[in-house]
Design an enzyme around this catalytic site. Structure first.
Site, short mmCIF file in Angstrom:
data_model
loop_
_atom_site.label_atom_id
_atom_site.label_comp_id
_atom_site.label_asym_id
_atom_site.label_seq_id
_atom_site.Cartn_x
_atom_site.Cartn_y
_atom_site.Cartn_z
N THR A 101 0.87 -1.17 0.00
CA THR A 101 0.00 0.00 0.00
C THR A 101 0.91 1.22 0.00
O THR A 101 1.66 1.45 0.94
CB THR A 101 -0.92 0.01 1.23
OG1 THR A 101 -1.76 -1.14 1.20
CG2 THR A 101 -1.77 1.26 1.25
N LYS A 176 -7.25 1.30 -2.72
CA LYS A 176 -6.83 0.85 -1.39
C LYS A 176 -7.03 1.95 -0.36
O LYS A 176 -7.36 1.68 0.80
CB LYS A 176 -5.36 0.42 -1.42
CG LYS A 176 -4.85 -0.13 -0.08
CD LYS A 176 -5.63 -1.34 0.42
CE LYS A 176 -5.20 -1.78 1.81
NZ LYS A 176 -3.86 -2.40 1.85
N LYS A 244 0.70 4.79 8.42
CA LYS A 244 1.28 5.20 7.14
C LYS A 244 0.19 5.32 6.07
O LYS A 244 0.13 6.29 5.32
CB LYS A 244 2.35 4.19 6.73
CG LYS A 244 2.92 4.38 5.33
CD LYS A 244 2.25 3.46 4.29
CE LYS A 244 2.50 2.00 4.57
NZ LYS A 244 1.90 1.12 3.51
#
Length: 292
Positions: A101, A176, A244
Site C-alpha cells: 500500500t 486501497k 502510514k
C-alpha cells in the site's frame, strides 16, 4: 501466458503477508527468488525451496515477473527507482507488480519510468490481512494497463479471490485508500461496541454472535473483535503501517480538497497508541485505547 515452465518469479518482502503470498506461488510450481532485508524472515521459504537473492538488483536479473510487498512508500521508491532498483535492472518485457500500500502518485511515477524501459508496471495493493494472505483469499485492487493486468491475472489468482481492475496506473492505490478509509472508522465502531458491551455487563462473545450477522457485520467485527477479547494483539497488519496508510489517504484527500473527519479521528487515536509503544501491534490493539 505465464507458466512454471517459462516464468521465474521474484518476490521482495517476506513479512507477515508476503511470506504466505510467495508460498502460494511456490506451491503452484513456480521457481521463486526472494529477497528480504532480514534474511531470517525468509527462512521457512528457503527451506521449502525458494532461492535467495542478495539484493533487489540480483532478483531483477533472475526473474521475469517480480512482486514487491514492503513497508513504506520510501521503501517502494528505493526498490524500484533507486540506483540498484528494479526499474534500472529488470529485463525488458518484465512485469513489476507492487502489492505494497503506497502513494498513488508514486505508482504513476514508477509506471512512467518502467514504460520508458519497455517494462510493465502494475500497482496491486491488497486487503485481507494475515488471514487472507494465508488462505489465498486476498482482495487485490489493480491499476495499470489492462492488457498487462490480464497477463498476470493467473498469478494474482493464486493469492486472491477478488481481483478487480480499477483503471490506469495509480488506480489500485486510490482504491486501497478507499478501503483504508472505510476500515479506519469501522475499527473505532468495533472497539466502542465491545467496550460498551463489557461496561453494560453483557457477555461480549454472545453480543458478537448477534451483531456479526446483522447490519453491523464487517470483516473487522468478525475477525478482529474475537482477537481483542482473547487479548491477542499480534499483528495481522501493523499499527505503524496503518498509520502510514492513513497519512497517505489524508494527503490525497487534502489534494482533492475533501474533508475526512472520520479518518482524521482514527489516525489521531492510532497515533496515541503508537506513542504508547503499540506501533508493532496489530490494528485490533485500538481496543487498548479504552483500557489505558
Amino acid at each position: 501466458m505465464f507458466t512454471p515452465e517459462n516464468t521465474v518469479i521474484g518476490f521482495i518482502g517476506t513479512g507477515v503477508m508476503g511470506k504466505s503470498m510467495a508460498g502460494h506461488l511456490m506451491a503452484a510450481g513456480y521457481q521463486v527468488f526472494i529477497y528480504s532485508r532480514t534474511k531470517e524472515k525468509a527462512g521457512d521459504l528457503l527451506e521449502q525451496g525458494a532461492e535467495w537473492g542478495e539484493t533487489p538488483q540480483e532478483v531483477a536479473t533472475k526473474a521475469n515477473v517480480i512482486f514487491t510487498m514492503v513497508g513504506y512508500p520510501s521503501d517502494v521508491e528505493e526498490i524500484y527507482l533507486g540506483e540498484n532498483g528494479l526499474v534500472h535492472h529488470a529485463k525488458p518485457g518484465s512485469y513489476l507488480i507492487d502489492m505494497t500500500t503506497s502513494a498513488p502518485s508514486l505508482a504513476v511515477k514508477i509506471y512512467k519510468a518502467a514504460k520508458g524501459r519497455d517494462i510493465h508496471s502494475i500497482d496491486a495493493p491488497v486487503s485481507g490481512g494475515d488471514v487472507g494472505a494465508k488462505e489465498a483469499k486476498l482482495s487485490i485492487m489493480v491499476g495499470g494497463e489492462e492488457e498487462d493486468v490480464e497477463a498476470v491475472r493467473p498469478l494474482l489468482n493464486l493469492m486472491g479471490t477478488n481481483i478487480i481492475y480499477q483503471g490506469r496506473a495509480g488506480a489500485g492505490q486510490h482504491t486501497k485508500m478507499c478501503n483504508q478509509i472505510a476500515i479506519a472508522s469501522n475499527m473505532i465502531g468495533v472497539c466502542e461496541a465491545i467496550v460498551y458491551a463489557e461496561k453494560a455487563g453483557l457477555n461480549p462473545d454472545a453480543v458478537l454472535k448477534s451483531i456479526t450477522t446483522g447490519a453491523a457485520g464487517s470483516w473487522s467485527l468478525t475477525n478482529l473483535a474475537p482477537r481483542m477479547l482473547n487479548g491477542n494483539f499480534e499483528p495481522g497488519f501493523y499499527i505503524k503501517h496503518f498509520i502510514k496508510d492513513m497519512k497517505i489517504a489524508l494527503d490525497e484527500a487534502e489534494n482533492m480538497e475533501m474533508k475526512v473527519p472520520g479518518l482524521a479521528l482514527a489516525k489521531k487515536l492510532y497515533d496515541q497508541l503508537a506513542e504508547m509503544g503499540e506501533e508493532n501491534s496489530g490494528t485490533q490493539a485500538l481496543y487498548k485505547y479504552w483500557k489505558s
